[in-house]
Motif scaffolding. Structure first.
Motif, PDB file in Angstrom:
ATOM      1  N   ALA A   8       6.463   1.178 -12.393  1.00  0.00           N
ATOM      2  CA  ALA A   8       6.972  -0.021 -11.706  1.00  0.00           C
ATOM      3  C   ALA A   8       6.345  -0.175 -10.320  1.00  0.00           C
ATOM      4  N   CYS A   9       6.266   0.911  -9.572  1.00  0.00           N
ATOM      5  CA  CYS A   9       5.672   0.836  -8.223  1.00  0.00           C
ATOM      6  C   CYS A   9       4.187   0.510  -8.302  1.00  0.00           C
ATOM      7  N   GLY A  10       3.486   1.107  -9.248  1.00  0.00           N
ATOM      8  CA  GLY A  10       2.057   0.838  -9.400  1.00  0.00           C
ATOM      9  C   GLY A  10       1.775  -0.590  -9.804  1.00  0.00           C
ATOM     10  N   ILE A  11       2.570  -1.130 -10.707  1.00  0.00           N
ATOM     11  CA  ILE A  11       2.380  -2.522 -11.132  1.00  0.00           C
ATOM     12  C   ILE A  11       2.676  -3.477  -9.980  1.00  0.00           C
ATOM     13  N   ALA A  12       3.692  -3.170  -9.187  1.00  0.00           N
ATOM     14  CA  ALA A  12       4.029  -4.039  -8.056  1.00  0.00           C
ATOM     15  C   ALA A  12       2.952  -4.028  -6.976  1.00  0.00           C
ATOM     16  N   ALA A  13       2.205  -2.940  -6.851  1.00  0.00           N
ATOM     17  CA  ALA A  13       1.226  -2.808  -5.760  1.00  0.00           C
ATOM     18  C   ALA A  13      -0.212  -2.962  -6.227  1.00  0.00           C
ATOM     19  N   ARG A  14      -0.459  -3.374  -7.450  1.00  0.00           N
ATOM     20  CA  ARG A  14      -1.817  -3.336  -7.989  1.00  0.00           C
ATOM     21  C   ARG A  14      -2.789  -4.296  -7.318  1.00  0.00           C
ATOM     22  N   ARG A  15      -2.325  -5.365  -6.675  1.00  0.00           N
ATOM     23  CA  ARG A  15      -3.243  -6.320  -6.044  1.00  0.00           C
ATOM     24  C   ARG A  15      -3.692  -5.865  -4.658  1.00  0.00           C
ATOM     25  N   ASP A  16      -2.828  -5.202  -3.920  1.00  0.00           N
ATOM     26  CA  ASP A  16      -3.155  -4.843  -2.545  1.00  0.00           C
ATOM     27  C   ASP A  16      -3.817  -3.477  -2.422  1.00  0.00           C
ATOM     28  N   ALA A  17      -3.585  -2.592  -3.332  1.00  0.00           N
ATOM     29  CA  ALA A  17      -4.203  -1.259  -3.303  1.00  0.00           C
ATOM     30  C   ALA A  17      -4.543  -0.868  -4.738  1.00  0.00           C
ATOM     31  N   PRO A  18      -5.592  -1.462  -5.309  1.00  0.00           N
ATOM     32  CA  PRO A  18      -5.840  -1.268  -6.738  1.00  0.00           C
ATOM     33  C   PRO A  18      -6.141   0.176  -7.147  1.00  0.00           C
ATOM     34  N   ARG A  52       0.840  -1.197   0.000  1.00  0.00           N
ATOM     35  CA  ARG A  52       0.000   0.000   0.000  1.00  0.00           C
ATOM     36  C   ARG A  52       0.874   1.246   0.000  1.00  0.00           C
ATOM     37  N   GLY A  53       1.966   1.182   0.744  1.00  0.00           N
ATOM     38  CA  GLY A  53       2.915   2.291   0.723  1.00  0.00           C
ATOM     39  C   GLY A  53       3.555   2.444  -0.640  1.00  0.00           C
ATOM     40  N   LEU A  54       3.784   1.317  -1.302  1.00  0.00           N
ATOM     41  CA  LEU A  54       4.348   1.345  -2.649  1.00  0.00           C
ATOM     42  C   LEU A  54       3.360   1.975  -3.630  1.00  0.00           C
ATOM     43  N   ALA A  55       2.073   1.710  -3.457  1.00  0.00           N
ATOM     44  CA  ALA A  55       1.059   2.318  -4.315  1.00  0.00           C
ATOM     45  C   ALA A  55       1.012   3.828  -4.096  1.00  0.00           C
ATOM     46  N   PHE A  56       1.113   4.252  -2.846  1.00  0.00           N
ATOM     47  CA  PHE A  56       1.142   5.688  -2.553  1.00  0.00           C
ATOM     48  C   PHE A  56       2.391   6.324  -3.170  1.00  0.00           C
TER      49      PHE A  56
END
Length: 147
Positions: A108-118, A52-56
């Motif tokens: 890259a960060c958005g793709i890595a975090a897409r499952r936990d914080a879509p 979630r932090g990665l998505a932010f």
């Protein structure tokens, strides 16, 4: 009519939602909660929080090129008034490279975090893609001036 008092030998009320009651006819007694229920393992909780932090982070990295784009005209007007045309070109290239790097990092960060914080990840992916496409287009447009 009065309510029976449990202290005087009244039967206890039935358990709620079948807790402790025998299973209904035709259904087996559950041995344990279904998989996926209950508290997540500690490692998974930490991973979800970090993603979630990665998505932010993806959203912030994707938004930075927008901020640079709003400030760029103000800075470039000052550079042109000072007569530093070489500085104008160098500043444009540096800002374009920075936009490209930030856009790729947001992707890259958005793709890595897409499952936990879509939602946040999708926003970061969109901003990153727009920044990347804008930077590549800027490079291609600049190259056409030299052809």
């Amino acid at each position: 009519m009065t309510t029976p008092d449990p202290a005087h030998g009244a039967p206890p009320p039935p358990p709620l939602y079948g807790a402790g009651a025998p299973p209904a006819a035709g259904y087996p007694a559950p041995s344990s909660p279904p998989t996926g229920w209950g508290a997540p393992p500690t490692g998974a909780a930490a991973s979800t929080a970090s993603r979630r932090g990665l998505a932010f982070t993806a959203v912030v990295l994707g938004a930075l090129p927008l901020v640079f784009g709003m400030l760029q005209p103000l800075v470039l007007v000052g550079v042109i008034r000072a007569g530093g045309y070489e500085l104008y070109t160098a500043f444009g290239w540096v800002l374009n490279v920075l936009t490209l790097v930030l856009g790729i990092a947001a992707l890259a960060c958005g793709i890595a975090a897409r499952r936990d914080a879509p939602l946040l990840a999708g926003t970061g992916i969109g901003l990153g893609a727009a920044a990347t496409v804008g930077a590549v287009t800027g490079f291609l447009f600049t190259l056409t001036a030299y052809v």
